[in-house]
Design a protein around this motif. Structure first.
Motif, mmCIF file in Angstrom:
data_model
loop_
_atom_site.group_PDB
_atom_site.id
_atom_site.type_symbol
_atom_site.label_atom_id
_atom_site.label_comp_id
_atom_site.label_asym_id
_atom_site.label_seq_id
_atom_site.Cartn_x
_atom_site.Cartn_y
_atom_site.Cartn_z
ATOM 1 N N ILE A 165 0.815 -1.212 0.000
ATOM 2 C CA ILE A 165 0.000 0.000 0.000
ATOM 3 C C ILE A 165 0.853 1.269 0.000
ATOM 4 N N HIS A 166 2.089 1.178 0.532
ATOM 5 C CA HIS A 166 2.957 2.352 0.583
ATOM 6 C C HIS A 166 3.813 2.493 -0.676
ATOM 7 N N GLY A 167 3.688 1.554 -1.613
ATOM 8 C CA GLY A 167 4.531 1.587 -2.804
ATOM 9 C C GLY A 167 4.008 2.455 -3.923
ATOM 10 N N LEU A 168 2.773 2.942 -3.792
ATOM 11 C CA LEU A 168 2.177 3.785 -4.831
ATOM 12 C C LEU A 168 2.523 5.240 -4.508
ATOM 13 N N THR A 169 3.718 5.663 -4.892
ATOM 14 C CA THR A 169 4.198 7.000 -4.560
ATOM 15 C C THR A 169 4.300 7.877 -5.803
ATOM 16 N N VAL A 170 4.269 9.174 -5.575
ATOM 17 C CA VAL A 170 4.422 10.138 -6.673
ATOM 18 C C VAL A 170 5.779 9.955 -7.337
ATOM 19 N N GLU A 171 6.810 9.674 -6.534
ATOM 20 C CA GLU A 171 8.159 9.514 -7.085
ATOM 21 C C GLU A 171 8.197 8.367 -8.092
ATOM 22 N N ARG A 172 7.625 7.236 -7.739
ATOM 23 C CA ARG A 172 7.650 6.083 -8.651
ATOM 24 C C ARG A 172 6.760 6.303 -9.869
ATOM 25 N N CYS A 173 5.715 7.099 -9.698
ATOM 26 C CA CYS A 173 4.756 7.295 -10.786
ATOM 27 C C CYS A 173 5.202 8.320 -11.824
ATOM 28 N N GLN A 174 6.360 8.943 -11.620
ATOM 29 C CA GLN A 174 6.840 9.919 -12.598
ATOM 30 C C GLN A 174 7.032 9.285 -13.980
ATOM 31 N N ILE A 175 7.316 7.985 -14.004
ATOM 32 C CA ILE A 175 7.549 7.311 -15.290
ATOM 33 C C ILE A 175 6.234 7.036 -16.029
ATOM 34 N N GLU A 201 -2.256 12.000 -10.693
ATOM 35 C CA GLU A 201 -2.690 12.638 -11.933
ATOM 36 C C GLU A 201 -2.213 14.090 -11.993
ATOM 37 N N ARG A 202 -2.259 14.763 -10.860
ATOM 38 C CA ARG A 202 -1.883 16.173 -10.811
ATOM 39 C C ARG A 202 -0.364 16.359 -10.949
ATOM 40 N N GLN A 203 0.394 15.517 -10.268
ATOM 41 C CA GLN A 203 1.837 15.736 -10.219
ATOM 42 C C GLN A 203 2.626 14.965 -11.283
ATOM 43 N N CYS A 204 2.036 13.916 -11.833
ATOM 44 C CA CYS A 204 2.770 13.080 -12.785
ATOM 45 C C CYS A 204 2.268 13.242 -14.218
ATOM 46 N N HIS A 205 1.250 14.071 -14.410
ATOM 47 C CA HIS A 205 0.739 14.373 -15.752
ATOM 48 C C HIS A 205 0.343 13.120 -16.523
ATOM 49 N N CYS A 206 -0.390 12.241 -15.819
ATOM 50 C CA CYS A 206 -0.951 11.067 -16.472
ATOM 51 C C CYS A 206 -2.464 11.083 -16.265
ATOM 52 N N PHE A 207 -3.144 10.091 -16.814
ATOM 53 C CA PHE A 207 -4.601 10.010 -16.726
ATOM 54 C C PHE A 207 -4.956 8.830 -15.828
ATOM 55 N N ALA A 208 -5.302 9.101 -14.577
ATOM 56 C CA ALA A 208 -5.458 8.044 -13.584
ATOM 57 C C ALA A 208 -6.911 7.874 -13.164
ATOM 58 N N THR A 209 -7.374 6.640 -13.183
ATOM 59 C CA THR A 209 -8.696 6.299 -12.664
ATOM 60 C C THR A 209 -8.545 5.141 -11.692
ATOM 61 N N VAL A 210 -9.542 4.987 -10.831
ATOM 62 C CA VAL A 210 -9.513 3.912 -9.835
ATOM 63 C C VAL A 210 -10.696 2.985 -10.071
ATOM 64 N N SER A 211 -10.422 1.687 -10.163
ATOM 65 C CA SER A 211 -11.482 0.703 -10.345
ATOM 66 C C SER A 211 -12.058 0.287 -9.001
ATOM 67 N N ALA A 212 -13.374 0.357 -8.893
ATOM 68 C CA ALA A 212 -14.060 -0.090 -7.677
ATOM 69 C C ALA A 212 -14.663 -1.478 -7.863
ATOM 70 N N VAL A 213 -14.221 -2.189 -8.900
ATOM 71 C CA VAL A 213 -14.849 -3.462 -9.233
ATOM 72 C C VAL A 213 -14.756 -4.452 -8.075
ATOM 73 N N LEU A 214 -13.631 -4.459 -7.371
ATOM 74 C CA LEU A 214 -13.464 -5.420 -6.284
ATOM 75 C C LEU A 214 -14.436 -5.129 -5.141
ATOM 76 N N GLU A 215 -14.579 -3.858 -4.792
ATOM 77 C CA GLU A 215 -15.524 -3.480 -3.739
ATOM 78 C C GLU A 215 -16.956 -3.806 -4.152
ATOM 79 N N ASN A 216 -17.256 -3.642 -5.437
ATOM 80 C CA ASN A 216 -18.628 -3.829 -5.913
ATOM 81 C C ASN A 216 -19.051 -5.293 -5.965
#
Length: 282
Positions: A165-175, A201-216
């Motif tokens: 859960i702590h591995g999803l960081t802005v630093e890693r997402c720059q790529i 999405e704001r800091q890495c200039h990508c298009f990010a969405t979150v899937s809620a399929v598992l919760e649903n």
């Protein structure tokens, strides 16, 4: 989280220094199907599916049949490898005295094959695939196990693992700049990943969405047991016996050559370096 995983949260002072890298020879030497993790996959995957996974992720094995999930960045540099033991029947991680996780960089430091001041900067598991498939959409899950299994179900996407859960960081997402990214959180962390997606999405200039399929789709019992996306995908793979052609012990290859014959992206990384198989001692 185990004590070993707690020591690998981002160290921002280290971010300013070049990332430490591990010689690629260790990836080559470890290349193997002979882990208990792969034995578990063999119960519900075909030979072709196992080979596809090997081609994409270049996982390895230790002498005690632990799996090595290598972290290779977009430049083909090896950051580290996560070493875990799995129960070959249940697919669950087996913990030992120091937790459930060991690390290649720690083993190499202990054996004096890496400098004691090695600057660990982790990357996503599967990150090297971004350069190999520059136009593909990206999916990010928490565990390496989930990424591997999901890549069989939905092979048109690049499946990365944050490693926790702590591995999803802005630093890693720059790529991920200019990429279309879908996050698939485990049960119970949907809101946290929703907030993280906005930040990425704001800091890495990508298009990010979150899937809620598992919760649903999950039942209260599943939520109580903390199931992840891999559990549902395993059930889907098990429900298709008409495709079954399970890999057997005789299909396992202990040699590097046989592995590389099925492993083109790994070969792309190896050939320019002119590396040879060596004894890593892992």
């Amino acid at each position: 989280a185990s004590s070993s995983s707690k020591t690998h949260k981002p160290n921002f002072s280290n971010q300013m220094q070049p990332a430490g890298t591990i010689p690629f020879k260790f990836v080559i030497h470890s290349a193997s199907y002979r882990s208990n993790f792969v034995r578990f996959l063999c119960e519900f995957m075909t030979t072709d599916q196992i080979q596809t996974i090997a081609e994409r992720y270049a996982f390895g094995a230790t002498k005690t049949k632990e799996v090595i999930f290598w972290q290779i960045d977009t430049a083909g540099k090896v950051r580290t490898g996560k070493i875990m033991q799995y129960n070959p029947e249940t697919g669950k991680r087996i913990k030992h005295e120091s937790g459930a996780i060991d690390w290649v960089h720690n083993k190499l430091k202990n054996s004096k094959q890496l400098s004691a001041d090695f600057n660990l900067q982790q990357c996503f598991f599967g990150e090297h695939l971004l350069k190999l498939y520059p136009d593909a959409n990206v999916a990010i899950v928490e565990s390496e196990k989930s990424a591997i299994i999901a890549s069989v179900i939905m092979p048109d996407m690049i499946w990365l693992a944050a490693g926790g859960i702590h591995g999803l960081t802005v630093e890693r997402c720059q790529i991920l700049k200019n990429r279309k990214v879908t996050l698939f959180p485990d049960l119970g962390v949907l809101e946290k990943w929703n907030e993280k997606a906005k930040e990425i999405e704001r800091q890495c200039h990508c298009f990010a969405t979150v899937s809620a399929v598992l919760e649903n789709i999950s039942t209260p019992e599943a939520k109580a047991n903390g199931l992840d996306i891999a559990d549902y995908m395993i059930a889907q793979l098990r429900s298709k016996p008409e495709q079954s052609n399970p890999i057997t012990q005789s299909d396992f290859s202990p040699t590097l050559k046989s592995f590389l014959d099925q492993c083109k992206p790994l070969e792309i990384l190896i050939n320019p370096l002119g590396l040879e198989e060596i004894d890593s001692g892992l």
